[in-house]
Motif scaffolding. Structure first.
Motif, PDB file in Angstrom:
ATOM      1  N   UNK A   1       1.000  -1.130  -0.134  1.00  0.00           N
ATOM      2  CA  UNK A   1      -0.022   0.032   0.188  1.00  0.00           C
ATOM      3  C   UNK A   1       0.874   1.233  -0.004  1.00  0.00           C
ATOM      4  N   UNK A   2       0.713   2.146  -1.100  1.00  0.00           N
ATOM      5  CA  UNK A   2       1.139   3.549  -0.817  1.00  0.00           C
ATOM      6  C   UNK A   2       1.081   4.312   0.168  1.00  0.00           C
ATOM      7  N   UNK A   3       1.985   5.249   0.453  1.00  0.00           N
ATOM      8  CA  UNK A   3       1.455   6.204   1.757  1.00  0.00           C
ATOM      9  C   UNK A   3       0.567   7.401   1.489  1.00  0.00           C
ATOM     10  N   UNK A   4      -0.702   6.899   1.028  1.00  0.00           N
ATOM     11  CA  UNK A   4      -1.799   7.812   0.720  1.00  0.00           C
ATOM     12  C   UNK A   4      -2.431   7.791   2.022  1.00  0.00           C
ATOM     13  N   UNK A   5      -3.267   8.942   2.116  1.00  0.00           N
ATOM     14  CA  UNK A   5      -4.041   9.166   3.632  1.00  0.00           C
ATOM     15  C   UNK A   5      -5.155   8.006   3.521  1.00  0.00           C
ATOM     16  N   UNK A   6      -5.913   7.538   2.597  1.00  0.00           N
ATOM     17  CA  UNK A   6      -6.685   6.411   2.389  1.00  0.00           C
ATOM     18  C   UNK A   6      -6.052   5.319   3.554  1.00  0.00           C
ATOM     19  N   UNK A   7      -4.877   5.205   3.411  1.00  0.00           N
ATOM     20  CA  UNK A   7      -4.150   3.777   3.985  1.00  0.00           C
ATOM     21  C   UNK A   7      -3.649   4.025   5.123  1.00  0.00           C
ATOM     22  N   UNK A   8      -3.408   4.930   5.797  1.00  0.00           N
ATOM     23  CA  UNK A   8      -2.998   5.249   7.052  1.00  0.00           C
ATOM     24  C   UNK A   8      -3.723   4.076   8.095  1.00  0.00           C
ATOM     25  N   UNK A   9      -3.206   3.792   8.932  1.00  0.00           N
ATOM     26  CA  UNK A   9      -3.327   2.808  10.041  1.00  0.00           C
ATOM     27  C   UNK A   9      -4.115   1.571   9.299  1.00  0.00           C
ATOM     28  N   UNK A  10      -3.863   1.139   7.941  1.00  0.00           N
ATOM     29  CA  UNK A  10      -4.356  -0.133   7.695  1.00  0.00           C
ATOM     30  C   UNK A  10      -3.515  -1.384   8.512  1.00  0.00           C
ATOM     31  N   UNK A  11      -4.445  -2.091   9.279  1.00  0.00           N
ATOM     32  CA  UNK A  11      -3.810  -3.111   9.918  1.00  0.00           C
ATOM     33  C   UNK A  11      -3.429  -4.349   9.352  1.00  0.00           C
ATOM     34  N   UNK A  12      -2.350  -4.436   8.447  1.00  0.00           N
ATOM     35  CA  UNK A  12      -1.864  -5.492   7.482  1.00  0.00           C
ATOM     36  C   UNK A  12      -2.078  -6.819   8.435  1.00  0.00           C
ATOM     37  N   UNK A  13      -1.287  -7.121   9.429  1.00  0.00           N
ATOM     38  CA  UNK A  13      -1.313  -8.335  10.002  1.00  0.00           C
ATOM     39  C   UNK A  13      -2.675  -8.665  10.340  1.00  0.00           C
ATOM     40  N   UNK A  14      -3.232  -7.966  11.146  1.00  0.00           N
ATOM     41  CA  UNK A  14      -4.677  -8.365  11.465  1.00  0.00           C
ATOM     42  C   UNK A  14      -5.746  -8.746  10.241  1.00  0.00           C
ATOM     43  N   UNK A  15      -5.477  -7.932   9.057  1.00  0.00           N
ATOM     44  CA  UNK A  15      -6.364  -8.334   8.125  1.00  0.00           C
ATOM     45  C   UNK A  15      -6.179  -9.817   7.470  1.00  0.00           C
ATOM     46  N   UNK A  16      -4.718 -10.268   7.500  1.00  0.00           N
ATOM     47  CA  UNK A  16      -4.552 -11.571   7.065  1.00  0.00           C
ATOM     48  C   UNK A  16      -4.996 -12.433   8.074  1.00  0.00           C
ATOM     49  N   UNK A  17      -4.761 -12.116   9.516  1.00  0.00           N
ATOM     50  CA  UNK A  17      -5.200 -13.176  10.428  1.00  0.00           C
ATOM     51  C   UNK A  17      -6.881 -13.184  10.461  1.00  0.00           C
ATOM     52  N   UNK A  18      -7.519 -12.276  10.389  1.00  0.00           N
ATOM     53  CA  UNK A  18      -8.762 -12.248  10.230  1.00  0.00           C
ATOM     54  C   UNK A  18      -9.558 -13.118   8.807  1.00  0.00           C
ATOM     55  N   UNK A  19      -8.644 -12.788   7.781  1.00  0.00           N
ATOM     56  CA  UNK A  19      -9.091 -13.919   6.606  1.00  0.00           C
ATOM     57  C   UNK A  19      -8.798 -15.149   6.918  1.00  0.00           C
ATOM     58  N   UNK A  20      -7.986 -15.618   7.621  1.00  0.00           N
ATOM     59  CA  UNK A  20      -7.610 -17.015   7.811  1.00  0.00           C
ATOM     60  C   UNK A  20      -8.859 -17.544   8.649  1.00  0.00           C
ATOM     61  N   UNK A  21      -9.115 -16.769   9.545  1.00  0.00           N
ATOM     62  CA  UNK A  21     -10.286 -17.048  10.595  1.00  0.00           C
ATOM     63  C   UNK A  21     -11.388 -17.460   9.940  1.00  0.00           C
TER      64      UNK A  21
END
Length: 407
Positions: free
Chosen positions: A91-111
């Motif tokens: 993800x680029x450093x655009x304002x829309x992506x600040x504080x995107x919880x990358x690790x949490x997204x992957x964990x939630x996906x697996x669940x």
């Protein structure tokens, strides 16, 4: 992959129209692709495929992002961020992506991937209905393939050319295709391309039509010189196939309640070199009654839930309601009862849908055969096509014959 602002903004605008303004995904994508003439095929592919992917997995992505419809633009960007993260895109450093919880997204996906209704991203009611009608195993397999991108299949127009010559012509325009076994008129694109810009298309050498859909006209067992009625013709893919099977001899009466669709058929027929089609708008019961007992063959490509073609219309998952399916079943029954009267003694008809639900298919045919009007018919054969077995659209078709007076 590097994300480009103008392409991402196009995706967000498209998602807003589909999710919040209830517009159809295919129409929205068509508009988006005309947005910037400088876009190359890769840019256009990114926009189309990303929109469709997020529409396909809306429920899963929304659950991971912890957002609910209707989505404001910030929430649409969150859905986009989930999609990009799961695709492994930085993800680029655009304002829309600040504080995107990358690790949490992957964990939630697996669940969530362990639960079918989230993994395949379908509403609760649809998941319950599918299990009830098809059983856990078949429904699970069918929904998995309905989230894959459908192949582009062409149907050769035998009034103008043959499959081999069409393949060579497309090859000369840098489009590679392959033959499909058990589908005599089909060519499958080995790689996606805009076939509508080809000389072959402009000259009417082919139509785009899924392999399963191509089996319907053949199932009707038409012959040159017959009087054939396509009672729910729409824009006429199957009508044109019927005309080519009949070698332009005899008559195909294409009927529909929407005049706008028949106008599209008129244009397509001209390009296909078809001249044995007559168009009739069903604006009352009169056009149907005038044809009672006159058709050698009748095709009822009935309105249905479309659960066999979700790969092509992923937004239908979110537009369909349980009430619609109940109402469409009543319509199917009425259409069968009323339209079947057009078949002459000894004639045949096909009842077809692009649904995989037995209640819209085998059950409708069974109910019809047990009705007063249906007693005049017998079932010759039927065919049930499931996407996870065929690799093509889910379809159903039943061939019925009207008994002669003395049988």
């Amino acid at each position: 992959m590097r994300l480009h602002r103008n392409l991402c903004f196009a995706v967000i605008d498209g998602l807003h129209q589909i999710f919040n303004e209830n517009e159809y995904a295919d129409k929205v994508v068509q508009q988006l692709l005309k947005r910037d003439k400088r876009w190359g095929s890769r840019d256009r592919g990114f926009v189309a495929e990303t929109v469709y992917e997020i529409v396909r997995y809306q429920r899963l992505y929304a659950e991971i992002a912890n957002v609910k419809a209707p989505y404001d633009r910030d929430n649409l960007w969150r859905l986009f961020a989930v999609w990009a993260t799961l695709k492994g895109i930085k993800l680029p450093d655009w304002k829309y992506f600040t504080e995107t919880p990358t690790r949490k997204i992957k964990g939630r996906f697996d669940e969530l991937s362990k639960i079918r209704k989230f993994r395949e991203s379908i509403p609760d009611w649809m998941d319950d209905l599918g299990v009830r009608e098809l059983g856990e195993k078949i429904w699970t397999e069918e929904m998995a393939i309905q989230n894959e991108q459908a192949d582009v299949i062409l149907r050769v127009n035998t009034l103008k050319t043959n499959k081999k010559d069409l393949q060579l012509k497309l090859q000369s325009e840098d489009i590679e295709t392959e033959f499909l076994s058990d589908h005599p008129w089909a060519l499958k694109l080995t790689k996606r391309a805009n076939v509508f810009k080809t000389e072959a298309f402009k000259n009417g050498w082919f139509e785009v039509q899924d392999a399963s859909s191509q089996l319907v006209a053949d199932f009707l067992d038409v012959k040159p010189g017959m009087k054939v009625v396509d009672a729910c013709a729409g824009a006429g893919g199957k009508t044109l196939h019927l005309a080519s099977l009949m070698e332009n001899k005899g008559q195909v009466i294409a009927m529909d309640i929407y005049e706008s669709k028949l106008k599209k058929l008129k244009v397509r027929a001209r390009r296909n070199g078809v001249h044995n089609i007559e168009l009739k708008v069903i604006d009352s019961t009169k056009p149907i009654k005038k044809l009672y007992g006159k058709a050698d063959r009748l095709l009822i490509d009935a309105p249905c839930s479309g659960l066999g073609v979700l790969r092509r219309n992923p937004d239908a998952k979110w537009k369909l309601e349980p009430e619609f399916i109940e109402n469409i079943k009543k319509t199917q029954s009425e259409v069968l009862q009323q339209y079947s009267k057009m078949v002459k003694n000894g004639g045949k008809m096909v009842y077809a849908t692009c649904s995989i639900l037995p209640s819209e298919n085998q059950k409708q045919v069974e109910n019809f055969l047990n009705s007063e009007d249906g007693k005049a018919f017998k079932l010759i054969k039927d065919k049930k096509i499931l996407a996870h077995k065929s690799g093509f659209d889910g379809f159903y078709m039943a061939l019925l014959e009207k008994k002669t007076e003395n049988t």
